[in-house]
Design an enzyme around this catalytic site. Structure first.
Site, PDB file in Angstrom:
ATOM      1  N   HIS A  21       0.703  -1.050  -0.265  1.00  0.00           N
ATOM      2  CA  HIS A  21      -0.445   0.066   0.207  1.00  0.00           C
ATOM      3  C   HIS A  21       1.049   0.867  -0.170  1.00  0.00           C
ATOM      4  CE1 HIS A  21      -4.250  -1.322   0.533  1.00  0.00           C
ATOM      5  NE2 HIS A  21      -3.157  -2.358   0.605  1.00  0.00           N
ATOM      6  N   ASP A 127      -6.452   5.611   1.984  1.00  0.00           N
ATOM      7  CA  ASP A 127      -6.349   4.740   1.462  1.00  0.00           C
ATOM      8  C   ASP A 127      -7.780   3.346   1.993  1.00  0.00           C
ATOM      9  OD1 ASP A 127      -4.315   2.246   1.001  1.00  0.00           O
ATOM     10  OD2 ASP A 127      -5.744   1.307   1.706  1.00  0.00           O
ATOM     11  N   GLN A 352      12.554  -5.788  -7.217  1.00  0.00           N
ATOM     12  CA  GLN A 352      11.803  -5.968  -8.657  1.00  0.00           C
ATOM     13  C   GLN A 352      11.622  -5.229  -9.243  1.00  0.00           C
ATOM     14  OE1 GLN A 352       8.510  -8.041  -6.738  1.00  0.00           O
ATOM     15  NE2 GLN A 352       7.408  -6.949  -8.090  1.00  0.00           N
ATOM     16  N   HIS A 367       2.362 -14.168  -6.878  1.00  0.00           N
ATOM     17  CA  HIS A 367       0.964 -14.294  -6.056  1.00  0.00           C
ATOM     18  C   HIS A 367       0.396 -13.674  -6.619  1.00  0.00           C
ATOM     19  CE1 HIS A 367       2.318 -10.618  -4.020  1.00  0.00           C
ATOM     20  NE2 HIS A 367       1.527 -11.170  -3.257  1.00  0.00           N
ATOM     21  N   TRP A 370      -2.097  -6.729  -6.491  1.00  0.00           N
ATOM     22  CA  TRP A 370      -2.049  -6.279  -7.806  1.00  0.00           C
ATOM     23  C   TRP A 370      -0.561  -5.572  -8.182  1.00  0.00           C
ATOM     24  CZ3 TRP A 370      -4.412  -5.722 -11.640  1.00  0.00           C
ATOM     25  CH2 TRP A 370      -4.178  -4.860 -12.633  1.00  0.00           C
ATOM     26  N   ASN A 371      -0.097  -4.722  -7.019  1.00  0.00           N
ATOM     27  CA  ASN A 371       1.378  -3.899  -7.685  1.00  0.00           C
ATOM     28  C   ASN A 371       2.399  -5.279  -8.876  1.00  0.00           C
ATOM     29  OD1 ASN A 371       0.750  -1.535  -5.659  1.00  0.00           O
ATOM     30  ND2 ASN A 371       0.875  -2.956  -4.339  1.00  0.00           N
ATOM     31  N   SER A 372       2.537  -6.161  -8.293  1.00  0.00           N
ATOM     32  CA  SER A 372       2.796  -7.118  -9.408  1.00  0.00           C
ATOM     33  C   SER A 372       2.919  -7.390 -10.676  1.00  0.00           C
ATOM     34  CB  SER A 372       3.283  -8.117  -7.690  1.00  0.00           C
ATOM     35  OG  SER A 372       3.952  -8.017  -7.273  1.00  0.00           O
ATOM     36  N   GLU A 375       3.229  -3.754 -12.859  1.00  0.00           N
ATOM     37  CA  GLU A 375       4.628  -4.242 -12.462  1.00  0.00           C
ATOM     38  C   GLU A 375       4.581  -4.946 -13.703  1.00  0.00           C
ATOM     39  OE1 GLU A 375       6.237  -4.175  -8.419  1.00  0.00           O
ATOM     40  OE2 GLU A 375       5.789  -2.423  -7.893  1.00  0.00           O
ATOM     41  N   GLU A 391      -8.078 -10.432  -2.715  1.00  0.00           N
ATOM     42  CA  GLU A 391      -8.360  -9.997  -4.287  1.00  0.00           C
ATOM     43  C   GLU A 391      -7.610 -11.094  -5.422  1.00  0.00           C
ATOM     44  OE1 GLU A 391      -6.394  -8.104  -3.406  1.00  0.00           O
ATOM     45  OE2 GLU A 391      -6.121  -7.081  -5.664  1.00  0.00           O
ATOM     46  N   GLN A 392      -6.453 -11.445  -5.192  1.00  0.00           N
ATOM     47  CA  GLN A 392      -5.528 -12.418  -6.222  1.00  0.00           C
ATOM     48  C   GLN A 392      -5.717 -12.869  -7.579  1.00  0.00           C
ATOM     49  OE1 GLN A 392      -2.547 -13.628  -2.681  1.00  0.00           O
ATOM     50  NE2 GLN A 392      -2.299 -11.338  -2.142  1.00  0.00           N
TER      51      GLN A 392
HETATM   52  N1  UDP Z   1       8.423  -6.015  -3.261  1.00  0.00           N
HETATM   53  C1  UDP Z   1       9.797  -5.456  -4.134  1.00  0.00           C
HETATM   54  N2  UDP Z   1      10.371  -6.331  -3.718  1.00  0.00           N
HETATM   55  C2  UDP Z   1      10.493  -7.679  -2.641  1.00  0.00           C
HETATM   56  C3  UDP Z   1       8.964  -8.083  -2.764  1.00  0.00           C
HETATM   57  C4  UDP Z   1       7.756  -6.754  -3.458  1.00  0.00           C
HETATM   58  O1  UDP Z   1      10.504  -4.302  -4.643  1.00  0.00           O
HETATM   59  O2  UDP Z   1      11.866  -8.412  -2.567  1.00  0.00           O
HETATM   60  C5  UDP Z   1       7.405  -4.905  -3.996  1.00  0.00           C
HETATM   61  C6  UDP Z   1       7.104  -5.507  -5.337  1.00  0.00           C
HETATM   62  O3  UDP Z   1       7.718  -4.474  -5.840  1.00  0.00           O
HETATM   63  C7  UDP Z   1       5.142  -4.292  -4.795  1.00  0.00           C
HETATM   64  C8  UDP Z   1       5.142  -4.658  -3.538  1.00  0.00           C
HETATM   65  O4  UDP Z   1       6.904  -4.847  -2.729  1.00  0.00           O
HETATM   66  O5  UDP Z   1       5.279  -3.331  -5.712  1.00  0.00           O
HETATM   67  C9  UDP Z   1       4.188  -5.593  -3.272  1.00  0.00           C
HETATM   68  O6  UDP Z   1       3.029  -5.475  -3.636  1.00  0.00           O
HETATM   69  P1  UDP Z   1       1.788  -6.109  -4.369  1.00  0.00           P
HETATM   70  O7  UDP Z   1       0.613  -5.554  -3.873  1.00  0.00           O
HETATM   71  O8  UDP Z   1       2.419  -7.018  -5.162  1.00  0.00           O
HETATM   72  O9  UDP Z   1       2.052  -7.720  -2.904  1.00  0.00           O
HETATM   73  P2  UDP Z   1       1.691  -7.084  -1.116  1.00  0.00           P
HETATM   74  O10 UDP Z   1       3.037  -7.535  -1.094  1.00  0.00           O
HETATM   75  O11 UDP Z   1       0.492  -6.289  -1.078  1.00  0.00           O
HETATM   76  O12 UDP Z   1       1.360  -8.859  -1.127  1.00  0.00           O
END
Ligand code: UDP
Length: 496
Positions: A21, A127, A352, A367, A370-372, A375, A391-392
């Site tokens: 977040h 948020d 990442q 997994h 949403w960010n992953s 990206e 919501e994955q």
């Molecule tokens: N991330 C990263 N390095 C890691 C693990 C995660 O930079 O080793 C970053 C990834 O690029 C993303 C965020 O952490 O921006 C993870 O958000 P995501 O929504 O994918 O998953 P969450 O951690 O919320 O389950």
């Protein structure tokens, strides 16, 4: 005559306290700052070390008219019954701790209220996990925008199921249903959905109620990705959405060696990754990472290790919260695979963005946070989807069924407890990796679709692109709101 400009606007950004977040919200603040707006990120004291380096780096951009500010509130940990200093959800090993942590963050309300009175911003971006923040903003007559951290598609699917009364009564969670009224055929089981949707508790009701107080939602996504859904979702049309992402593309041209949002920077320097990746052929490396929160049992970790070794392709595997390697790794794994230069095991946090955007990377086991997902889309990298919770599973549908840039590993039940999940075995993983990284026609087509989607994502963020246009519309709207507010105040003064 009132003549408000973007320069005159001040926006506060209030992210929930977890990496998934905080990271996109800081990128969002940068996006606004790049448009001349005064942006202030509000965080808690314990999270300052995670956020400050990113903000400092953003502020080296000479074109910013106002540097991004950081304001820290005190999280009353002990009063809320959580250990002092545990200010990030990623620090809590047990998924049941979410609501305990949320109860602690609820206690930010009085200090945030005071902050609004002191700083009198023109807007707050809050948020989804802070339902109280929209009320506080309303009381202070400050317009609020919601940042859900997710996409439109998943909210639309959930809404369609709710409106169609498919989530009601005796839930047959294992029955496969088709989501009605969508352009693509989306099949899912109710067991794919988060428990907060199937069995809403008080917090879910509070979040839903907070939607009545917002001026609109800022979505970290881009119109072209969700176009088919935006116009069709029932009961969402009366809300306003601005698609302004992928916000991670803000980091293009910046030093992506910066490890964003990392709590443990000791995972090796970015140069270390770069020099390893430089030795690999284009699109030959598999990147495996399950975000910031996920945990796995020793049995599952061993199966992942077996699968990766059997697939015989170079990989970078981020293993977080996994305890002692000796407890789960197959015998000799370290020597054969890691020592042999075939794979990199990252215990902690990886850069990442840097990895995904390196030409050596050809696939991503994700997994589906949403960010992953976004990206991966922005980098044009095809994925193996291994959703776990929240919501994955819906994000998986968007990547696999709608945009066909991924292969599902085949997990079916939404489960946040590592011990309760069905183990995915090494053979399953190897099969998916072979399919994703192989040279067959389907694999080539999938790669092409991913690449094209990446180009569309990047175009959306360029001058004249859909996300840039949405930003312009949103800023115009905020200017309008400020002007109307100022005029009302002038009129009130005249009456007095
Ligand atoms: N991330 C990263 N390095 C890691 C693990 C995660 O930079 O080793 C970053 C990834 O690029 C993303 C965020 O952490 O921006 C993870 O958000 P995501 O929504 O994918 O998953 P969450 O951690 O919320 O389950």
């Amino acid at each position: 005559m009132l003549n408000t400009m973007a320069d005159d606007l001040h926006i506060l950004f209030l992210p929930f306290l977890s990496p998934g977040h905080i990271i996109p919200m800081v990128d969002l603040a940068r996006l606004f700052a790049g448009k001349g707006i005064k942006a202030t990120v509000v965080i808690t004291t314990g999270n300052v070390p995670l956020v400050k380096p990113t903000v400092d780096l953003a502020n080296t951009d000479a074109s910013l008219r106002h540097p991004i500010q950081l304001l820290a509130l005190r999280l009353p940990c002990s009063e809320a019954g959580i250990p002092e200093g545990y200010e990030n959800l990623a620090a809590f090993p047990n998924p049941d701790d979410l609501f305990r942590f949320v109860a602690a963050t609820d206690r930010l309300e009085p200090s945030f209220s005071l902050l609004l009175k002191t700083h009198r911003p023109d807007c707050v971006v809050v948020d989804f996990f802070y339902p109280w923040a929209t009320r506080v903003a309303q009381e202070a007559s400050v317009p609020s925008l919601l940042f859900s951290g997710s996409n439109f598609f998943s909210s639309a699917v959930i809404k369609i199921l709710q409106v169609g009364e498919l989530i009601q009564g005796d839930l047959e969670t294992e029955r496969l249903i088709e989501v009605p009224g969508l352009p693509q055929k989306i099949h899912l089981k109710l067991s794919n959905l988060p428990d907060t949707v199937l069995h809403p508790k008080e917090f879910s009701h509070r979040m839903a109620e907070s939607l009545h107080r917002i001026h609109g939602t800022v979505v970290n996504s881009f119109y072209e990705l969700e176009r088919d859904y935006v116009d069709r979702a029932p009961n969402l049309r009366d809300l306003r959405f601005w698609f302004v992402g992928p916000v991670s593309l803000q980091n293009r041209g910046m030093d992506t060696k910066m490890v964003r949002g990392s709590g443990d920077a000791a995972s090796g320097s970015a140069d270390h990754f770069l020099s390893w990746l430089e030795t690999k052929r284009p699109r030959s490396v598999l990147y495996v990472c399950f975000g910031s929160m996920a945990r796995f049992t020793a049995t599952q970790l061993r199966e992942i290790a077996r699968g990766l070794e059997a697939s015989d392709r170079p990989f970078i595997w981020v293993v977080r919260n996994a305890g002692e390697i000796s407890e789960w790794q197959p015998e000799g794994f370290e020597n054969r695979v890691v020592g042999g230069g075939k794979g990199m095991l990252v215990q902690g946090w990886a850069p990442q963005l840097l990895i995904l955007n390196h030409e050596a990377v050809g696939g991503f086991v994700t997994h589906c946070g949403w960010n992953s997902c976004l990206e991966a889309i922005a980098a044009g990298v095809p994925v193996i989807t291994w959703p776990l919770f929240a919501e994955q599973f819906l994000n998986e549908k968007l990547l696999v069924d709608v945009h066909r840039m991924g292969i599902s590993i085949g997990v079916i039940s939404n489960c946040d407890k590592a011990e309760e999940r069905t183990v995915v075995n090494g053979e399953q993983l190897k099969e998916a990796v072979d399919e994703l990284m192989g040279s067959g026609e389907e694999a080539e087509e999938r790669r092409k679709r991913a690449r094209e989607l990446g180009q569309t994502a990047r175009r959306a963020m360029e001058e004249g692109g859909s996300s840039q246009e949405a930003m312009t519309c949103l800023i115009d709207e905020l200017i309008r709101l400020k002007t109307v507010g100022l005029m009302c105040r002038e009129n009130e003064d005249e009456v007095k």
